[in-house]
Scaffold this motif. Structure first.
Motif, PDB file in Angstrom:
ATOM      1  N   GLY A 630       8.746  10.431  13.131  1.00  0.00           N
ATOM      2  CA  GLY A 630       7.858  11.769  12.855  1.00  0.00           C
ATOM      3  C   GLY A 630       8.293  12.105  11.343  1.00  0.00           C
ATOM      4  N   MET A 631       9.690  11.926  11.057  1.00  0.00           N
ATOM      5  CA  MET A 631      10.063  12.154   9.734  1.00  0.00           C
ATOM      6  C   MET A 631       9.137  11.357   8.547  1.00  0.00           C
ATOM      7  SD  MET A 631      14.308  12.486  10.868  1.00  0.00           S
ATOM      8  CE  MET A 631      14.638  11.790   9.184  1.00  0.00           C
ATOM      9  N   ILE A 632       9.112  10.140   8.900  1.00  0.00           N
ATOM     10  CA  ILE A 632       8.389   9.143   8.133  1.00  0.00           C
ATOM     11  C   ILE A 632       6.881   9.574   7.905  1.00  0.00           C
ATOM     12  CG2 ILE A 632       7.397   6.806   8.181  1.00  0.00           C
ATOM     13  CD1 ILE A 632      10.014   5.716   9.385  1.00  0.00           C
ATOM     14  N   THR A 633       6.192  10.018   9.040  1.00  0.00           N
ATOM     15  CA  THR A 633       4.906  10.147   9.077  1.00  0.00           C
ATOM     16  C   THR A 633       4.575  11.671   8.154  1.00  0.00           C
ATOM     17  OG1 THR A 633       4.401   9.498  11.336  1.00  0.00           O
ATOM     18  CG2 THR A 633       2.900  11.482  10.533  1.00  0.00           C
ATOM     19  N   ARG A 634       5.799  12.463   8.096  1.00  0.00           N
ATOM     20  CA  ARG A 634       5.656  13.773   7.406  1.00  0.00           C
ATOM     21  C   ARG A 634       5.773  13.303   5.917  1.00  0.00           C
ATOM     22  NH1 ARG A 634       7.989  15.170  11.999  1.00  0.00           N
ATOM     23  NH2 ARG A 634       6.822  17.100  13.370  1.00  0.00           N
ATOM     24  N   TRP A 635       6.989  12.627   5.633  1.00  0.00           N
ATOM     25  CA  TRP A 635       7.187  12.042   4.291  1.00  0.00           C
ATOM     26  C   TRP A 635       5.937  11.368   3.820  1.00  0.00           C
ATOM     27  CZ3 TRP A 635      10.169  14.330   1.000  1.00  0.00           C
ATOM     28  CH2 TRP A 635      10.353  13.515  -0.210  1.00  0.00           C
ATOM     29  N   ASP A 636       5.247  10.416   4.363  1.00  0.00           N
ATOM     30  CA  ASP A 636       4.054   9.742   3.987  1.00  0.00           C
ATOM     31  C   ASP A 636       2.998  10.788   3.696  1.00  0.00           C
ATOM     32  OD1 ASP A 636       5.097   7.446   4.277  1.00  0.00           O
ATOM     33  OD2 ASP A 636       4.092   6.842   6.231  1.00  0.00           O
ATOM     34  N   GLY A 637       2.858  11.855   4.248  1.00  0.00           N
ATOM     35  CA  GLY A 637       1.860  12.843   4.056  1.00  0.00           C
ATOM     36  C   GLY A 637       2.146  13.675   2.919  1.00  0.00           C
ATOM     37  N   LEU A 638       3.319  13.484   2.301  1.00  0.00           N
ATOM     38  CA  LEU A 638       3.540  14.135   1.151  1.00  0.00           C
ATOM     39  C   LEU A 638       3.330  13.354  -0.254  1.00  0.00           C
ATOM     40  CD1 LEU A 638       6.876  16.193   2.158  1.00  0.00           C
ATOM     41  CD2 LEU A 638       4.696  17.119   1.468  1.00  0.00           C
ATOM     42  N   LYS A 639       2.764  12.218  -0.041  1.00  0.00           N
ATOM     43  CA  LYS A 639       2.474  11.240  -1.020  1.00  0.00           C
ATOM     44  C   LYS A 639       1.552  11.910  -1.900  1.00  0.00           C
ATOM     45  CE  LYS A 639       1.501   6.391  -2.324  1.00  0.00           C
ATOM     46  NZ  LYS A 639       2.819   6.397  -3.189  1.00  0.00           N
ATOM     47  N   GLY A 640       1.943  11.896  -3.511  1.00  0.00           N
ATOM     48  CA  GLY A 640       0.936  12.687  -4.347  1.00  0.00           C
ATOM     49  C   GLY A 640       1.492  14.080  -4.840  1.00  0.00           C
ATOM     50  N   ARG A 641       2.288  14.566  -3.801  1.00  0.00           N
ATOM     51  CA  ARG A 641       2.633  16.221  -3.736  1.00  0.00           C
ATOM     52  C   ARG A 641       4.144  15.998  -4.323  1.00  0.00           C
ATOM     53  NH1 ARG A 641       0.200  20.502  -1.602  1.00  0.00           N
ATOM     54  NH2 ARG A 641      -1.683  20.058  -0.033  1.00  0.00           N
ATOM     55  N   ILE A 642       5.058  14.948  -4.205  1.00  0.00           N
ATOM     56  CA  ILE A 642       6.325  14.744  -4.664  1.00  0.00           C
ATOM     57  C   ILE A 642       6.174  13.536  -5.709  1.00  0.00           C
ATOM     58  CG2 ILE A 642       8.618  13.890  -4.070  1.00  0.00           C
ATOM     59  CD1 ILE A 642       7.970  16.379  -2.434  1.00  0.00           C
ATOM     60  N   ASP A 643       6.860  13.744  -6.961  1.00  0.00           N
ATOM     61  CA  ASP A 643       6.935  12.606  -7.747  1.00  0.00           C
ATOM     62  C   ASP A 643       7.252  11.407  -7.203  1.00  0.00           C
ATOM     63  OD1 ASP A 643      10.076  12.376  -8.568  1.00  0.00           O
ATOM     64  OD2 ASP A 643       9.644  14.385  -7.921  1.00  0.00           O
ATOM     65  N   ASP A 644       6.957  10.375  -7.904  1.00  0.00           N
ATOM     66  CA  ASP A 644       6.371   8.968  -7.411  1.00  0.00           C
ATOM     67  C   ASP A 644       7.802   8.455  -7.223  1.00  0.00           C
ATOM     68  OD1 ASP A 644       3.558   9.236  -7.362  1.00  0.00           O
ATOM     69  OD2 ASP A 644       3.614   7.975  -9.363  1.00  0.00           O
ATOM     70  N   ALA A 645       8.656   8.506  -8.085  1.00  0.00           N
ATOM     71  CA  ALA A 645       9.984   7.878  -8.288  1.00  0.00           C
ATOM     72  C   ALA A 645      10.940   8.473  -6.911  1.00  0.00           C
ATOM     73  CB  ALA A 645      10.887   8.107  -9.166  1.00  0.00           C
ATOM     74  N   ARG A 646      11.108   9.642  -6.806  1.00  0.00           N
ATOM     75  CA  ARG A 646      11.784  10.272  -5.567  1.00  0.00           C
ATOM     76  C   ARG A 646      10.934   9.941  -4.375  1.00  0.00           C
ATOM     77  NH1 ARG A 646      13.802  16.318  -6.539  1.00  0.00           N
ATOM     78  NH2 ARG A 646      11.615  16.401  -7.174  1.00  0.00           N
ATOM     79  N   HIS A 647       9.825  10.140  -4.241  1.00  0.00           N
ATOM     80  CA  HIS A 647       8.860   9.758  -2.951  1.00  0.00           C
ATOM     81  C   HIS A 647       9.205   8.547  -2.469  1.00  0.00           C
ATOM     82  CE1 HIS A 647       5.624   9.071  -0.071  1.00  0.00           C
ATOM     83  NE2 HIS A 647       5.768  10.387   0.266  1.00  0.00           N
ATOM     84  N   ALA A 648       9.223   7.386  -3.449  1.00  0.00           N
ATOM     85  CA  ALA A 648       9.336   6.082  -3.137  1.00  0.00           C
ATOM     86  C   ALA A 648      10.699   5.790  -2.710  1.00  0.00           C
ATOM     87  CB  ALA A 648       9.123   5.150  -4.457  1.00  0.00           C
ATOM     88  N   GLU A 649      11.802   6.211  -3.177  1.00  0.00           N
ATOM     89  CA  GLU A 649      13.275   6.101  -2.754  1.00  0.00           C
ATOM     90  C   GLU A 649      13.265   6.564  -1.288  1.00  0.00           C
ATOM     91  OE1 GLU A 649      17.117   8.328  -3.231  1.00  0.00           O
ATOM     92  OE2 GLU A 649      16.689   7.532  -5.161  1.00  0.00           O
ATOM     93  N   VAL A 650      12.855   7.715  -0.842  1.00  0.00           N
ATOM     94  CA  VAL A 650      13.046   8.357   0.356  1.00  0.00           C
ATOM     95  C   VAL A 650      12.173   7.440   1.310  1.00  0.00           C
ATOM     96  CG1 VAL A 650      12.611  10.394   1.725  1.00  0.00           C
ATOM     97  CG2 VAL A 650      13.519  10.807  -0.662  1.00  0.00           C
ATOM     98  N   ALA A 651      11.134   7.076   0.828  1.00  0.00           N
ATOM     99  CA  ALA A 651      10.239   6.453   1.858  1.00  0.00           C
ATOM    100  C   ALA A 651      10.944   5.018   2.186  1.00  0.00           C
ATOM    101  CB  ALA A 651       8.899   6.018   1.374  1.00  0.00           C
ATOM    102  N   ALA A 652      11.524   4.274   1.338  1.00  0.00           N
ATOM    103  CA  ALA A 652      12.277   3.173   1.449  1.00  0.00           C
ATOM    104  C   ALA A 652      13.661   3.341   2.565  1.00  0.00           C
ATOM    105  CB  ALA A 652      12.658   2.715   0.011  1.00  0.00           C
ATOM    106  N   PHE A 653      14.226   4.582   2.314  1.00  0.00           N
ATOM    107  CA  PHE A 653      15.425   4.944   2.929  1.00  0.00           C
ATOM    108  C   PHE A 653      15.058   5.169   4.419  1.00  0.00           C
ATOM    109  CE2 PHE A 653      18.708   5.996  -0.373  1.00  0.00           C
ATOM    110  CZ  PHE A 653      18.712   4.863  -1.122  1.00  0.00           C
ATOM    111  N   LEU A 654      14.020   5.941   4.550  1.00  0.00           N
ATOM    112  CA  LEU A 654      13.450   6.079   5.893  1.00  0.00           C
ATOM    113  C   LEU A 654      13.151   4.915   6.752  1.00  0.00           C
ATOM    114  CD1 LEU A 654      11.200   9.377   5.510  1.00  0.00           C
ATOM    115  CD2 LEU A 654      13.436   9.357   6.750  1.00  0.00           C
TER     116      LEU A 654
END
Length: 707
Positions: A630-654
């Motif tokens: 569920g966390m992965i799904t919610r974070w994926d839904g924020l792509k484009g709303r969070i700056d690319d660098a931080r979004h990519a790091e969190v996605a990789a860690f999830l």
């Protein structure tokens, strides 16, 4: 023209008017200030665009100006009659308002609306700085109300970070790079990051830092290193932060040339007095010593037949003339393996209640084992009313997935702080013990084992910053809710926009329970890999001490699992007040989250859900994994709303967390099946490998291990 433009940018950077030349990478933490627009900008222009202060060079106004510059897109003007009046009690403009500032102490402050003006006032400079940061927090998080009437006084006096940093820059249980203390270059080079560290801590109310590991090296007390410590103290002092040191108890032998470190030996006493005097000559506001003694091989007073009180009091007497304190850790091991390690600290320290000096605090971990994903509160908190007890939390995630697993720890800390000790009566919470209000202690303290390193994002991951933040906020005010703190952090670190804040909040709030579910459900504990504590290791056995193994704690057999701490087992329950002991003594009344902590339970026992214990374990493993999904799904839904660098790091860690959550489930289930021989409940997928496969995996270079 290009040369002139570059020169102008350089001048703006030097003066602090441009503060964000780098991409988003987490370095700014929750102090991130980005220009506002629209009604938010108009609101701030009306409320906070000009500042009046009697001390235009003061740090509080500098920090307020710096933060507002980022939000307004320009520097706020300093002028008489400004929209914000920032001042101390003795400033004429503050005196004229006849505000009641009594009882604020050195750290307290008020923020109040007077007509069109906002007043920030305090008795001391530290309080004024905290007040400025509070006002900025409201502005950054979009929660600046039309009318302000804030009065803040911290509930804990000493709000301290414990760095487990070695002098060679190795960090024990550190997952965010090397130690930020570059001892080799100190005292001559003071890295600007030290100032940013101080700013971040002051912004959340932290006012002390222990610079070195609890497994101490006596070299830190030598003259060359004290000069380095003094240099750091000079950087931190304007931000209200005192430095503390972990002192090695055997230092009189190791660097003093004495034949003994016996705390009752006159030469040893004189050596420590001289050493403390030397420290205070260099660092007049030195905070004091943290001591780990007679634990995990560290030297201590028991080496000479003395007690913990003998050792602590000797050091406290040397500190007393200077106003310093001694924080004496209650995390102890006996030389002999006890019947139940959970009982040892209580057995050693309760007989010493009332025997410690007034400037001694006994530092107690939140639970009796060792920073496990979930533990019942340490029984010492309900057993030493005559002794000042301080809380020790672990911010760094030694047992909670290191830096890559998202685990927001404020709910766990709140669970402990809000727990009722029932001593002397109902309502005697751990928080009231720690802040001194329950037993009338005036000195109080809280420690958090830091997760800070040289990584650009400070903490190893974007979301681990939230735990540093939450620790500071709870040390200041333990009545805050974990959700309120999370909302503050998200709004300041990412955005106050509900479309961003709400999904992230829904990731953070269940995240600790998720880790408990897929690692140590239903009260299981100490199941991690040996030494480095990375990954599952329920099979760990053998070695020099049985209480360093997993099998010692889970005691799984073909018939059942769990550690019997009832009256017919180790009787650890008797260390709690009777209402709790009675509750924990029965399977039926023990909270499910602590079931296997206190009881050895048959695999086929029916649980309140109607499932057997075996099926319930499988259910929890699956629930933890589903939460990560569920966390992965919610974070994926924020792509484009969070700056690319931080979004990519969190996605990789999830993604790492999801893979390792599955690993925890599969390895644990395979091992339990090798013990109980039970089939899997319907619908449960079998592990892809047998227990022998998982047991054979090796990770000799996992980060953060001791040396």
């Amino acid at each position: 023209m290009r040369h002139l433009r570059n020169l102008l940018v350089g001048l703006l950077l030097a003066t602090g008017l441009v503060t964000h030349s780098h991409a988003e990478d987490g370095y700014d933490l929750w102090l991130r200030s980005r220009p506002l627009a629209g009604t938010a900008l108009s609101h701030l222009e009306t409320r906070l665009a000009t500042i009046e202060t009697a001390d235009p060079q003061g740090l509080a106004v500098a920090e307020l100006s710096r933060g507002l510059t980022g939000l307004l897109g320009r520097s706020p003007a300093l002028e008489k009659g400004g929209a914000v009046l920032l001042g101390l009690a003795d400033d004429p403009a503050i005196r004229a308002l006849k505000l009641d500032l009594t009882g604020l102490g050195p750290d307290g402050y008020i923020i109040r609306t007077f007509g069109p003006r906002t007043i920030v006032a305090a008795e001391g400079r530290n309080g004024l700085l905290y007040g400025a940061f509070h006002l900025l927090r409201l502005a950054r998080t979009g929660s600046l109300p039309a009318t302000l009437d804030v009065r803040e006084v911290p509930k804990i006096d000493r709000r301290i970070l414990n760095h487990w940093d070695d002098l060679d820059r190795h960090v024990e249980r550190g997952y965010s790079g090397q130690s930020i203390w570059d001892w080799h270059k100190l005292p001559d080079w003071k890295d600007p990051r030290y100032t940013d560290y101080a700013r971040a801590n002051a912004s959340i109310g932290i006012n002390g830092t222990v610079l070195n590991n609890v497994n101490a090296n006596a070299t830190i007390l030598t003259a060359p290193y004290l000069e380095k410590v003094a240099a750091l103290a000079d950087v931190f002092r304007p931000y209200g932060i005192k430095v503390y040191l972990t002192a090695r108890f055997s230092a009189p032998k190791e660097i003093g040339g004495l034949p003994t470190a016996d705390p009752l030996d006159k030469d040893v006493i004189r050596w420590w007095q001289a050493k403390v005097d030397e420290i205070y000559t260099r660092i007049p506001d030195f905070g004091g010593f943290l001591i780990k003694a007679n634990s995990e091989g560290q030297p201590g007073p028991q080496d000479y037949g003395r007690t913990h009180a003998d050792g602590a009091n000797m050091l406290a007497d040397a500190m007393a003339p200077h106003g310093g304190i001694v924080m004496w850790r209650a995390f102890v091991y006996s030389h002999e393996v006890p019947d139940d390690r959970a009982k040892q600290a209580y057995d050693e320290f309760v007989p010493l209640d009332g025997k410690f000096r007034d400037n001694v605090l006994v530092q107690v971990k939140n639970g009796a084992i060792d920073f496990q994903p979930r533990e019942p509160f340490h029984p010492l908190f309900g057993a030493m009313p005559k002794t000042k007890l301080m809380m020790e939390f672990q911010i760094t995630k030694e047992y909670l997935g290191f830096a890559t697993h998202l685990a927001y720890l404020a709910p766990m800390w709140k669970e402990v702080l809000d727990a009722d000790t029932y001593r002397p009566k109902q309502g005697s919470t751990v928080a009231k013990v720690v802040d001194g209000s329950l037993d009338g202690h005036k000195l109080s303290a809280m420690a958090g084992v830091a997760n800070i390193g040289t990584d650009r994002n400070w903490a190893g991951s974007q979301f681990d910053q939230a735990n540093w933040y939450a620790y500071g906020r709870l040390a200041w005010n333990h009545d805050l809710t974990s959700e309120a703190i999370a909302r503050e952090w998200i709004a300041a670190t990412f955005s106050p926009d509900p479309a961003i804040l709400d999904p992230i909040l829904s990731m953070m709030m269940p995240s600790h329970q998720a880790v408990v579910d897929y690692m140590t459900p239903l009260g299981l504990h100490h199941l991690m890999g040996r030494g480095h504590h990375y990954g599952p290791g329920p099979w760990v056995e053998g070695g020099p001490r049985s209480d360093w193994t997993s099998v010692y704690y889970h005691r799984a057999t073909k018939d059942g699992i769990g550690f019997d701490r009832t009256a017919t087992g180790s009787d650890a329950i008797s260390q709690y007040a009777k209402p709790l002991a009675d509750r924990f003594n029965k399977v039926e009344t023990t909270p499910e989250e602590f079931l296997l902590w206190f009881h050895h339970v048959r695999w086929d026992r029916k649980m309140p859900s109607g499932r057997t214990l075996w099926a319930e374990l499988l259910h929890h493993y699956g629930r933890g994994i589903a939460t990560v999904d569920g966390m992965i799904t919610r974070w994926d839904g924020l792509k484009g709303r969070i700056d690319d660098a931080r979004h990519a790091e969190v996605a990789a860690f999830l993604a790492i967390q999801r893979k390792e959550a599955q690993w925890w489930r599969d390895a644990s289930v395979a091992y339990w099946q090798s013990i109980n021989g039970l089939p899997l409940p319907k619908g449960e997928a079998p592990p892809p490998h047998d227990a022998a496969y998982y047991k054979a995996l090796s990770f000799p270079f996992a980060p953060g291990d001791g040396k």
